[in-house]
Design a protein around this motif. Structure first.
Motif, short mmCIF file in Angstrom:
data_model
loop_
_atom_site.label_atom_id
_atom_site.label_comp_id
_atom_site.label_asym_id
_atom_site.label_seq_id
_atom_site.Cartn_x
_atom_site.Cartn_y
_atom_site.Cartn_z
N THR A 93 1.32 -1.17 0.51
CA THR A 93 0.16 -0.25 0.08
C THR A 93 1.00 1.28 0.29
N ASN A 94 0.40 2.45 -0.61
CA ASN A 94 1.52 4.18 -0.48
C ASN A 94 0.79 4.64 0.34
N GLU A 95 0.08 4.13 1.69
CA GLU A 95 0.48 5.08 2.78
C GLU A 95 -0.13 3.88 4.07
N ASP A 96 0.38 4.02 5.30
CA ASP A 96 0.02 3.73 6.89
C ASP A 96 -0.96 4.51 7.06
N ILE A 97 -1.81 4.00 7.09
CA ILE A 97 -2.86 5.27 7.82
C ILE A 97 -4.21 4.03 8.81
N GLN A 98 -3.95 3.93 10.35
CA GLN A 98 -3.67 2.83 10.64
C GLN A 98 -4.95 3.94 11.80
N THR A 99 -5.95 3.31 12.66
CA THR A 99 -7.24 3.72 13.10
C THR A 99 -7.04 2.63 14.80
N THR A 100 -7.57 2.90 16.06
CA THR A 100 -7.55 2.12 16.81
C THR A 100 -8.56 2.64 17.92
N ALA A 101 -9.29 1.05 19.00
CA ALA A 101 -10.24 2.02 19.83
C ALA A 101 -9.81 0.95 20.92
N ASP A 102 -10.23 1.52 22.30
CA ASP A 102 -10.06 0.98 23.49
C ASP A 102 -11.54 -0.27 23.78
N VAL A 120 -10.84 -8.44 17.29
CA VAL A 120 -9.90 -8.23 16.13
C VAL A 120 -10.71 -6.60 15.61
N TYR A 121 -12.12 -6.21 16.56
CA TYR A 121 -12.26 -5.09 15.47
C TYR A 121 -11.67 -3.72 16.17
N LYS A 122 -10.96 -3.93 17.76
CA LYS A 122 -10.53 -2.73 18.08
C LYS A 122 -9.56 -1.61 17.15
N ALA A 123 -9.16 -2.28 16.01
CA ALA A 123 -7.79 -1.26 15.28
C ALA A 123 -8.56 -1.59 13.78
N ALA A 124 -8.13 -0.87 12.95
CA ALA A 124 -8.52 -0.81 11.31
C ALA A 124 -7.91 -0.10 10.50
N ARG A 125 -6.83 -1.54 9.02
CA ARG A 125 -6.17 -0.41 8.05
C ARG A 125 -6.91 0.62 7.36
N ILE A 126 -6.91 1.69 6.92
CA ILE A 126 -7.35 2.38 5.80
C ILE A 126 -6.38 2.31 4.83
N PHE A 127 -7.03 2.78 3.30
CA PHE A 127 -5.91 2.24 2.14
C PHE A 127 -7.29 3.99 1.81
N THR A 128 -6.55 4.57 1.03
CA THR A 128 -7.61 5.88 -0.06
C THR A 128 -6.49 5.37 -1.41
N TYR A 150 -15.33 -2.93 10.73
CA TYR A 150 -16.19 -1.97 11.44
C TYR A 150 -15.45 -0.43 12.13
N PRO A 151 -16.68 0.15 11.23
CA PRO A 151 -16.53 1.37 11.21
C PRO A 151 -15.96 2.22 12.53
N LEU A 152 -14.75 2.21 12.40
CA LEU A 152 -13.64 3.07 14.31
C LEU A 152 -14.11 4.17 13.69
N HIS A 153 -13.72 5.01 14.93
CA HIS A 153 -14.05 6.36 14.67
C HIS A 153 -12.19 7.24 14.20
N HIS A 154 -12.07 7.61 13.29
CA HIS A 154 -10.93 8.67 12.63
C HIS A 154 -11.32 9.79 12.77
N ASP A 155 -9.78 10.67 12.78
CA ASP A 155 -10.33 12.10 12.91
C ASP A 155 -10.78 12.49 11.12
N LYS A 156 -9.62 12.17 10.68
CA LYS A 156 -10.36 13.03 8.84
C LYS A 156 -11.11 11.77 8.18
N TYR A 157 -11.58 10.61 8.19
CA TYR A 157 -11.63 9.79 7.26
C TYR A 157 -12.68 9.31 8.09
N ASP A 158 -14.61 8.82 7.75
CA ASP A 158 -15.45 8.09 8.29
C ASP A 158 -15.57 7.06 7.23
N LEU A 159 -15.37 6.20 8.78
CA LEU A 159 -15.62 4.94 7.59
C LEU A 159 -16.98 4.56 7.43
#
Length: 884
Positions: A93-102, A120-128, A150-159
């Motif tokens: 992938t060209n980018e390393d965009i990740q998000t996690t939740a407690d 397994v749903y507490k983290a996600a990798r995002i691809f643009t 699972y659409p975790l919260h991310h400040d920039k990307y609304d999953l």
């Protein structure tokens, strides 16, 4: 002694033996490692494949469990998901965009995705941009692919707004996939894999993709046969290994949820209760000491023992309370009707005392699958596991569903009729595009039936050419025979193309263009009298080009957007799933029905759009949304008072009563439920969604039609006889009444079996005389006893087994208005007692009137009618109420 050979000591023997064993062990490990990772990717990480479960003796040839975007996690079933940050050489992938939740809220999980998988749903990798995981396959063949979303919260990307495609080298798994709500999603596939397997994520233009976890595992040979029986009975389908499969349903009949911890292949099996169409005729059977016969290709890998230890069986005729002695046990599951399905039925005779005692028929969508199935004969004994596979072609799918039935044969030789089913799997089969979602191949090109547009263009061109030729001939003839004084005419066209009366009929031309047009289905839809014909541009402007932020609901037909027209009018815009050929009948029906209906308690259709393959309906906007949301929906909704609930039920009853009696021809709604009762800004109830409605056949009292409706609300008599009547709406409305009273869902698969179905559960408490025990705790202390009694009497009558025993909607309306009057009367009486337990303060005498209450409070209630007023005391007149 000198020069002779010395015997080695015991210590030397032992040491030599240990050294040999050590060398053999090291050699085996080396060979195994080279076999598993021969020709690995150039940057293959030093990470060993992970075993699927510590409790399983089966070790898959390939096992990749990947936690995307975060560190390693270990599940309670013993499986370990490795971080893709540590195994990054698998990932391109060209980018390393990740998000996690407690944490993940419990509400995000259902039985189909148990909370044991939470980590397994507490983290996600995002691809643009297009990205993929490339995995080495040691042993080619069928492999599981499990995708966790699972659409975790991310400040920039609304999953929640992500739209993307997921595919392998050959198969499209998901096409333009998106998540409409905050529920976890587990997608499970069986695909062929060769030396390398790519899982590719392709965001739609302007969007992005994401994944929480990824699972790839080899499948044992005995899991899937290459052939299956087709339905109807008689032929065999071969070559199943050439298809990719998607697991649509995996059901455990009569048993609990089976989680990956209890399945050697980490599968999830859910209870069958939500899909059981005749629960009142079903009872659970249990057994033990299940046997597997390897000669039948039966092992615990096909299905765990827990599947075969429980079964749904037929009740006796008396227990089932039916006049049909040979009724069928039935399960119905919604599916995409454009695909064929592989259906696997699991059987184990745990109910018979002797072999050949249990013989019955199997039906798939009304077609005979097996006639006279003798389980003990096929399995090789009692309490012995057995399964059989069927292929159901898409052409045999009706009502967008797969229905599986088992029932007794007509000749039982005097024995007791019986039939059982232990487990059920329904798997979607890939189509001609090698896709499991739509008809687009891995190259992004449409692979479906060729469009007729080219033919239409060609034919249109020929027709136009012919018309042009005729026109030229006509002009030449007219010119040759032109009058001598033609120059004095006002125009060339006046004599060349004479118009009767000498004037162009612009009004007729306008009417022909606006008054009739072809719908998507090819049927003429006349807009005269059917509301405004909107342009697609108008509706795009009203919804900011169907911006996801304007979505206020999602249904089977499609998404509902809130929009604002140019004149400032707020509207609800229901857009059919774009590009789908489904829903055309509902689209036409909704327009035709609502154009004839105008009533204060029916949602008004403002207009529609049928442009550019769209099916869009425009309604008046209902500010407070569906009734269900105010009963047990989002936490921020204020609690409805008992009086408000009564008024809402009364409004809905008036709308339904008008449908049944006030329209030119009686109309049966066929899908009465709390999501189809909408509330305006003043909490006035209006019935909505007429896509399934049918005009009543007044001469015979019913309509013979395929069963449609919603689980939990469906009239059992309608299901059994496939005869739709107005009393089918009455039954559904009775379920709505208990839903309003108890504020809980009509089907709750996670509850104990006797509590799963609201209608059955509520009737149990009603028959005990303890209905107050299940009243919504938020309002329990505010309901007077008389009002509660009258309300529950109305609900109970609606749920009568046979339609002839149910009241009309006019009778239901009268009882609800009476219940409201009793409640209002009790509130006006000056109470000197403590109000903390309001239920029980008011007593109702034998005539149903309030004891010790002011008779003047029983005032006449004005009916909402253009020409009649009806008093509450006259049920006969109340039944004739006609709403505005």
């Amino acid at each position: 002694m000198g020069g002779g050979h010395h015997r080695p000591t015991r210590a030397v023997y032992v040491s030599s033996l240990l050294l040999c064993l050590l060398l053999v062990n090291l050699e085996e490990r080396f060979v195994s490692a080279n076999r598993s990772h021969s020709n690995p990717p150039a940057t293959a990480p030093a990470v060993s494949p992970v075993a699927s479960s510590p409790t399983s003796s089966f070790q898959p040839s390939d096992s990749y469990l990947i936690n995307c975007g975060s560190s390693e996690v270990k599940l309670d079933d013993g499986r370990i998901f490795k971080s893709d940050t540590e195994t990054s050489s698998y990932l391109s992938t060209n980018e390393d965009i990740q998000t996690t939740a407690d944490s993940i809220p419990d509400t995000a999980f259902t039985n189909s995705t148990p909370s044991s998988l939470m980590d397994v749903y507490k983290a996600a990798r995002i691809f643009t941009s297009d990205s993929k995981y490339l995995l080495y396959i040691a042993e080619p063949g069928k492999h599981w692919i499990r995708l966790y979303f699972y659409p975790l919260h991310h400040d920039k990307y609304d999953l929640k707004t992500a739209v993307f495609t997921v595919q392998t080298d050959k198969y499209v798994l998901l096409h333009d996939f998106s998540m409409d709500d905050s529920k976890v999603v587990l997608k499970e596939y069986l695909v062929n894999a060769t030396q390398r397997l790519s899982i590719v994520f392709k965001p739609k233009k302007g969007s992005f993709a994401f994944i929480n976890a990824l699972e790839i595992e080899g499948v044992p040979d005995e899991l899937l046969s290459d052939s299956a029986s087709s339905v109807p009975e008689g032929s065999t389908v071969n070559g199943l290994s050439d298809f990719a499969l998607e697991v649509s349903y995996r059901l455990n009949m009569g048993g609990p949820t089976i989680t990956p911890k209890n399945d050697k292949l980490a599968r999830i099996w859910v209870p069958d209760v939500p899909y059981n169409m005749f629960p009142q005729g079903t009872e659970v059977a249990t057994g033990k000491n299940i046997k597997y016969r390897p000669e039948n290709k039966m092992t615990r890998l096909v299905a765990p023992e827990m599947i075969y230890e429980t079964a749904d069986r037929m009740m006796s005729e008396e227990q089932a309370q039916t006049t049909l002695p040979n009724f069928n046990l039935s399960w119905s599951m919604s599916v995409d009707p454009t695909f064929s399905y592989l259906i696997r039925l699991h059987f184990c005779d745990i109910v018979s005392n002797a072999i050949h005692e249990l013989v019955f028929n199997v039906y798939i969508n009304g077609l005979i699958g097996i006639s006279g199935l003798d389980i003990s004969d096929k399995a090789g004994g009692l309490a012995t596991a057995y399964y059989t596979d069927f292929v159901l072609d898409s052409s045999a799918i009706t009502n967008d569903s797969v229905m599986v039935q088992v029932g007794p044969i007509t000749n039982t030789n005097g024995g007791t009729p019986n039939a059982i089913l232990n487990g059920l799997e329904v798997m979607k089969m890939s189509n001609i595009a090698d896709s499991l979602d739509d008809l687009y191949g891995v190259d992004g090109l449409y692979k479906g039936p060729k469009s007729n547009k080219l033919k239409i263009v060609a034919i249109t061109g020929l027709v136009l050419a012919a018309v042009a030729m005729l026109f030229l001939v006509f002009v030449c003839v007219r010119w040759k025979n032109r009058p001598q004084d033609w120059q004095k005419g006002k125009s060339f066209s006046r004599w060349l193309l004479p118009i009767p009366g000498g004037k162009t009929n612009y009004s007729s031309r306008k009417s022909s263009v606006f008054g009739s047009r072809k719908s998507k289905s090819g049927i003429n839809v006349y807009t005269n009298g059917l509301g405004k014909l909107f342009t697609l541009n108008e509706l795009q402007k009203a919804t900011q080009n169907f911006n996801e932020e304007t979505v206020i609901g999602v249904g089977g037909f499609g998404k509902v957007f809130v929009g604002t027209l140019d004149d400032g009018t707020k509207v609800a815009i229901k857009r059919g799933n774009h590009g789908s050929e489904q829903g055309i009948n509902e689209f036409e029906t909704e327009i035709q029905m609502l154009s004839k209906l105008r009533h204060r308690h029916l949602v008004s259709l403002i207009g529609f759009c049928d442009e550019d393959s769209e099916m869009i309906l425009v309604y008046e906007y209902m500010a407070n949304g569906p009734l269900r949301d105010h009963l047990y929906g989002p936490a921020n909704k204020p609690t409805l008072t008992w009086k408000q609930r009564l008024e809402i039920c009364i409004g809905a009853a008036r709308g339904l009563h008008y449908l049944h009696t006030g329209a030119a021809q009686g109309i049966i709604h066929r899908d009465v439920k709390t999501t189809n009762i909408l509330l305006d800004e003043n909490f006035v109830a209006k019935v909505a969604d007429f896509g399934l409605s049918k005009a009543a056949a007044m001469d015979q009292g019913y309509v013979s039609t395929a069963v449609k409706g919603s689980f939990g609300y469906l009239d059992p008599e309608y299901y059994r006889r496939q005869q739709l009547t107005e009393k089918s709406d009455v039954y559904s409305f009775g379920v709505v009444l208990f839903e309003v009273l108890c504020a809980r869902a009509v089907i709750c698969p996670g509850l104990p079996r006797d509590q799963v179905c609201l209608a059955d559960w509520a009737m149990q408490w009603y028959e005990k005389g303890m209905i107050e025990q299940i009243v919504d705790p938020k309002i329990a202390g505010t309901i007077c006893e008389g009002s509660l009694k009258k309300f529950t009497e109305a609900a109970e009558k609606c749920l009568a087994e046979y339609g002839v025993d149910r009241p009309s909607m006019g009778d239901v309306l009268w009882n609800l208005e009476y219940s409201l009057q009793l409640q209002e009367a009790s509130l006006q009486i000056d109470q000197s007692e403590d109000h903390t337990n309001f239920i029980g303060l008011e007593k109702v005498n034998e005539t149903g009137e309030l004891a010790n209450s002011d008779p003047n409070l029983a005032v006449a209630v004005a009916a909402e009618s253009d020409d009649s007023n009806v008093t509450v005391g006259s049920q006969a007149n109340a039944a004739n109420v006609q709403g505005r």
